[in-house]
Every structure is written in C-alpha cells, then in structure tokens.
Design a protein around this motif. Structure first.
Motif, PDB file in Angstrom:
ATOM      1  N   ARG A 120       0.814  -1.219   0.000  1.00 16.29           N
ATOM      2  CA  ARG A 120       0.000   0.000   0.000  1.00 16.29           C
ATOM      3  C   ARG A 120       0.846   1.269   0.000  1.00 16.29           C
ATOM      4  N   GLY A 121       2.028   1.213   0.590  1.00 10.24           N
ATOM      5  CA  GLY A 121       2.897   2.385   0.622  1.00 10.24           C
ATOM      6  C   GLY A 121       3.334   2.811  -0.771  1.00 10.24           C
ATOM      7  N   LEU A 122       3.740   1.863  -1.595  1.00  5.89           N
ATOM      8  CA  LEU A 122       4.156   2.189  -2.963  1.00  5.89           C
ATOM      9  C   LEU A 122       2.954   2.623  -3.802  1.00  5.89           C
ATOM     10  N   GLN A 123       1.834   1.955  -3.628  1.00  7.52           N
ATOM     11  CA  GLN A 123       0.636   2.331  -4.377  1.00  7.52           C
ATOM     12  C   GLN A 123       0.249   3.780  -4.083  1.00  7.52           C
ATOM     13  N   LYS A 124       0.277   4.152  -2.826  1.00  6.47           N
ATOM     14  CA  LYS A 124      -0.087   5.504  -2.427  1.00  6.47           C
ATOM     15  C   LYS A 124       0.915   6.524  -2.962  1.00  6.47           C
ATOM     16  N   ALA A 125       2.196   6.216  -2.884  1.00 11.69           N
ATOM     17  CA  ALA A 125       3.227   7.140  -3.363  1.00 11.69           C
ATOM     18  C   ALA A 125       3.103   7.386  -4.869  1.00 11.69           C
ATOM     19  N   ILE A 126       2.789   6.359  -5.619  1.00 10.19           N
ATOM     20  CA  ILE A 126       2.644   6.515  -7.066  1.00 10.19           C
ATOM     21  C   ILE A 126       1.411   7.355  -7.392  1.00 10.19           C
ATOM     22  N   ARG A 127       0.310   7.126  -6.707  1.00 11.28           N
ATOM     23  CA  ARG A 127      -0.886   7.948  -6.918  1.00 11.28           C
ATOM     24  C   ARG A 127      -0.609   9.416  -6.607  1.00 11.28           C
ATOM     25  N   GLN A 128       0.093   9.659  -5.511  1.00 10.03           N
ATOM     26  CA  GLN A 128       0.396  11.033  -5.114  1.00 10.03           C
ATOM     27  C   GLN A 128       1.356  11.704  -6.095  1.00 10.03           C
ATOM     28  N   ALA A 129       2.283  10.947  -6.665  1.00  3.82           N
ATOM     29  CA  ALA A 129       3.230  11.518  -7.625  1.00  3.82           C
ATOM     30  C   ALA A 129       2.552  11.847  -8.951  1.00  3.82           C
ATOM     31  N   ALA A 130       1.507  11.138  -9.293  1.00  4.75           N
ATOM     32  CA  ALA A 130       0.810  11.372 -10.559  1.00  4.75           C
ATOM     33  C   ALA A 130       0.029  12.679 -10.548  1.00  4.75           C
ATOM     34  N   GLN A 131      -0.453  13.095  -9.401  1.00  8.47           N
ATOM     35  CA  GLN A 131      -1.258  14.323  -9.320  1.00  8.47           C
ATOM     36  C   GLN A 131      -0.474  15.574  -9.708  1.00  8.47           C
ATOM     37  N   PRO A 132       0.699  15.863  -9.095  1.00 10.32           N
ATOM     38  CA  PRO A 132       1.427  17.066  -9.497  1.00 10.32           C
ATOM     39  C   PRO A 132       1.968  16.988 -10.930  1.00 10.32           C
ATOM     40  N   ALA A 133       2.125  15.760 -11.429  1.00 10.01           N
ATOM     41  CA  ALA A 133       2.606  15.592 -12.804  1.00 10.01           C
ATOM     42  C   ALA A 133       1.498  15.895 -13.810  1.00 10.01           C
ATOM     43  N   GLY A 134       0.273  16.092 -13.324  1.00 10.52           N
ATOM     44  CA  GLY A 134      -0.839  16.427 -14.198  1.00 10.52           C
ATOM     45  C   GLY A 134      -1.403  15.243 -14.958  1.00 10.52           C
ATOM     46  N   ILE A 135      -1.176  14.054 -14.468  1.00 16.09           N
ATOM     47  CA  ILE A 135      -1.699  12.853 -15.120  1.00 16.09           C
ATOM     48  C   ILE A 135      -3.116  12.632 -14.620  1.00 16.09           C
ATOM     49  N   ALA A 136      -4.072  12.736 -15.523  1.00 14.05           N
ATOM     50  CA  ALA A 136      -5.478  12.642 -15.136  1.00 14.05           C
ATOM     51  C   ALA A 136      -5.982  11.199 -15.092  1.00 14.05           C
ATOM     52  N   LYS A 137      -5.263  10.305 -15.724  1.00 11.95           N
ATOM     53  CA  LYS A 137      -5.689   8.903 -15.748  1.00 11.95           C
ATOM     54  C   LYS A 137      -5.246   8.199 -14.467  1.00 11.95           C
TER      55      LYS A 137
END
Length: 162
Positions: A120-137
């Motif tokens: 869950r730690g890696l899953q959460k970190a990847i989701r959080q990193a996608a937001q500032p990168a502007g990835i909407a998917k």
C-alpha cells in the motif's frame, strides 16, 4: 522502488518479495520466484539499476546485522525450508531487498522479524506523484509494467523476458 519497477517489468508483489539471492549483477538478471502461475522466470536488470540496488543491499545488510545482534534479524523461509535448512534464515541471501521499517511478531510462532514492505505504501506514493505531474488517468504500480513491455523489443531484447 518505482524506478526499479519500470526498469525490470516486475509486478508489485514480485518486487516486494525479492530476496538478495534473486539478484544476479554479473548476468544483469533478476530471478522472479513463484510469480504468476507459481512459475519462476528471469527478467533483466538494467545497467542503470545495478549501482542503486548494490547501495540498497549494503544498507539492508547493516540493518540485518543490527537486528541479528539484537536477536530479531532472522528472515522468513518459504515452505518447509526452515526444517531442511534450519539456519538459512540468518544467511544474507534469504533476506528481503525491501524490508519493512517496522518489526512484526509472527502470529503462529511469536518470532519477531522484519517482513517485506507493505504494498500500500508504494501504491499511495505513485498515486500522489501522478497528481502534481498532471496525469489525469489512474496510475498504479502495474502501469510501470505496461510501459516497460513496449520498450523491450526496441532495445533488441526478446519480449518473452518480460
């Protein structure tokens, strides 16, 4: 850990369950044990990941030695190996490449040890990193596996290594 995922095409739990003995730096290979379908396979370890993985193993080795000195550094052995090789759980080869920061007590035996990191730690970190990168998917750890596979033939490698 995400960098290592995108460079080798491993699934999330394959990455988390890696042990020191599964890394072959000389052959630039990662051995996946009991992957999907309970099969073993070999995948590539890109040159760019060798140095970071070796540094990681040194940090893990120091932590393991500290744990052994305190009486809780033994690793978990799969299946009946603890009966066949009773002291193998203290050998470096059987320890996780990505151990948890926390100690846990095994419910059956009461032994204190470190297991691998929680997914869950890696899953959460990847989701959080996608937001500032502007990835909407939706972005998940498995996205790295999908982005890895198309580039394997481009590099002159066989797609079956994935």
């Amino acid at each position: 850990m995400a960098q290592r995922r995108s460079g080798s095409g491993l699934r999330l739990m394959e990455r988390l369950r890696l042990r020191v003995k599964d890394l072959d730096f000389a052959q630039r290979a990662i051995i996946v044990r009991d992957g999907t379908g309970m099969d073993d396979r070999v995948t590539m370890a890109p040159n760019s990941l060798v140095a970071p993985l070796q540094e990681r193993l040194q940090r893990v080795k120091r932590r393991r030695e500290e744990g052994l000195a305190k009486g809780y550094g033994a690793g978990f052995l799969p299946y009946a190996l603890k009966h066949t090789y009773p002291y193998a759980n203290r050998e470096r080869a059987w320890h996780d490449v990505f151990p948890s920061d926390r100690l846990s007590v095994t419910s059956r035996s009461g032994v204190v040890r470190r297991h691998h990191l929680d997914e869950r730690g890696l899953q959460k970190a990847i989701r959080q990193a996608a937001q500032p990168a502007g990835i909407a998917k939706p972005v998940t750890p498995h996205t790295f596996r999908h982005s890895f596979a198309p580039h394997v033939p481009e590099a002159g490698n066989d797609i079956r290594t994935v």
